[in-house]
Design a protein around this motif. Structure first.
Motif, short mmCIF file in Angstrom:
data_model
loop_
_atom_site.label_atom_id
_atom_site.label_comp_id
_atom_site.label_asym_id
_atom_site.label_seq_id
_atom_site.Cartn_x
_atom_site.Cartn_y
_atom_site.Cartn_z
N ASP A 43 -57.65 -24.82 53.24
CA ASP A 43 -56.77 -25.95 52.95
C ASP A 43 -55.43 -25.54 52.36
N THR A 44 -55.19 -24.25 52.20
CA THR A 44 -53.93 -23.82 51.61
C THR A 44 -52.85 -23.65 52.69
N PRO A 45 -51.65 -24.15 52.44
CA PRO A 45 -50.59 -24.07 53.46
C PRO A 45 -49.89 -22.71 53.51
N LYS A 46 -49.98 -21.94 52.43
CA LYS A 46 -49.25 -20.67 52.36
C LYS A 46 -50.20 -19.50 52.61
N ALA A 47 -49.76 -18.56 53.44
CA ALA A 47 -50.58 -17.39 53.77
C ALA A 47 -50.75 -16.49 52.55
N PRO A 48 -51.90 -15.83 52.43
CA PRO A 48 -52.11 -14.92 51.31
C PRO A 48 -51.29 -13.64 51.45
N GLU A 49 -51.08 -12.97 50.33
CA GLU A 49 -50.32 -11.72 50.31
C GLU A 49 -51.29 -10.56 50.12
N VAL A 50 -50.89 -9.38 50.57
CA VAL A 50 -51.74 -8.18 50.46
C VAL A 50 -51.05 -7.18 49.53
N PHE A 51 -51.79 -6.69 48.55
CA PHE A 51 -51.28 -5.71 47.60
C PHE A 51 -52.24 -4.53 47.53
N LYS A 52 -51.70 -3.32 47.46
CA LYS A 52 -52.54 -2.16 47.18
C LYS A 52 -52.66 -2.06 45.66
N LEU A 53 -53.88 -1.94 45.19
CA LEU A 53 -54.08 -1.86 43.75
C LEU A 53 -53.52 -0.53 43.24
N GLU A 54 -52.78 -0.61 42.16
CA GLU A 54 -52.12 0.57 41.64
C GLU A 54 -53.00 1.37 40.71
N ARG A 55 -53.73 0.69 39.86
CA ARG A 55 -54.53 1.40 38.86
C ARG A 55 -56.01 1.09 39.05
N ILE A 56 -56.76 2.12 39.34
CA ILE A 56 -58.20 2.01 39.44
C ILE A 56 -58.79 3.02 38.47
N TYR A 57 -59.74 2.58 37.69
CA TYR A 57 -60.38 3.46 36.72
C TYR A 57 -61.84 3.63 37.08
N THR A 58 -62.33 4.83 36.88
CA THR A 58 -63.73 5.12 37.19
C THR A 58 -64.39 5.77 35.99
N GLN A 59 -65.67 5.58 35.90
CA GLN A 59 -66.43 6.20 34.83
C GLN A 59 -67.24 7.38 35.37
N ASP A 60 -67.25 7.55 36.69
CA ASP A 60 -68.02 8.60 37.34
C ASP A 60 -67.21 9.90 37.36
N PRO A 61 -67.56 10.91 36.57
CA PRO A 61 -66.76 12.13 36.53
C PRO A 61 -66.79 12.90 37.85
N ARG A 62 -67.87 12.79 38.62
CA ARG A 62 -67.93 13.48 39.92
C ARG A 62 -66.89 12.92 40.88
N GLN A 63 -66.78 11.60 40.95
CA GLN A 63 -65.78 10.97 41.82
C GLN A 63 -64.37 11.38 41.39
N TYR A 64 -64.14 11.44 40.10
CA TYR A 64 -62.84 11.83 39.57
C TYR A 64 -62.49 13.25 39.99
N ARG A 65 -63.45 14.18 39.90
CA ARG A 65 -63.21 15.57 40.29
C ARG A 65 -63.05 15.72 41.81
N LEU A 66 -63.81 14.95 42.59
CA LEU A 66 -63.71 15.01 44.05
C LEU A 66 -62.33 14.63 44.52
N GLU A 67 -61.75 13.61 43.91
CA GLU A 67 -60.42 13.15 44.32
C GLU A 67 -59.34 14.19 44.04
N ARG A 68 -59.56 15.02 43.06
CA ARG A 68 -58.57 16.02 42.70
C ARG A 68 -58.87 17.40 43.29
N GLY A 69 -59.95 17.49 44.08
CA GLY A 69 -60.30 18.74 44.72
C GLY A 69 -60.85 19.78 43.77
N GLU A 70 -61.39 19.32 42.65
CA GLU A 70 -61.91 20.25 41.65
C GLU A 70 -63.41 20.49 41.81
#
Length: 71
Positions: A43-70
């Motif tokens: 029912d909304t007349p205006k189209a939604p906008e798309v944004f890439k999230l800038e800040r994502i925080y994780t508590q998983d240290p393995r995921q954090y190291r994988l992203e940095r190639g460590e």
């Protein structure tokens, strides 16, 4: 401890008119945005906008190291 991630593909599809958003795990195409619009805010007349999230925080240290190639 939360650590900030840099390499991610989370996007927010935001409908300002409805003041609601949907989160997507990759960049949506225009057709996908239109489908989300029709499905979530028909029912909304205006189209939604798309944004890439800038800040994502994780508590998983393995995921954090994988992203940095460590690991």
């Amino acid at each position: 401890m939360l650590k900030r991630t840099r390499k991610h593909t989370l996007y927010e599809v935001w409908s300002e008119w409805a003041a609601e958003s949907v989160f997507v795990d990759r960049k949506p195409t225009k057709e996908e945005v239109n489908d989300l619009w029709k499905e979530n805010w028909p029912d909304t007349p205006k189209a939604p906008e798309v944004f890439k999230l800038e800040r994502i925080y994780t508590q998983d240290p393995r995921q954090y190291r994988l992203e940095r190639g460590e690991d």
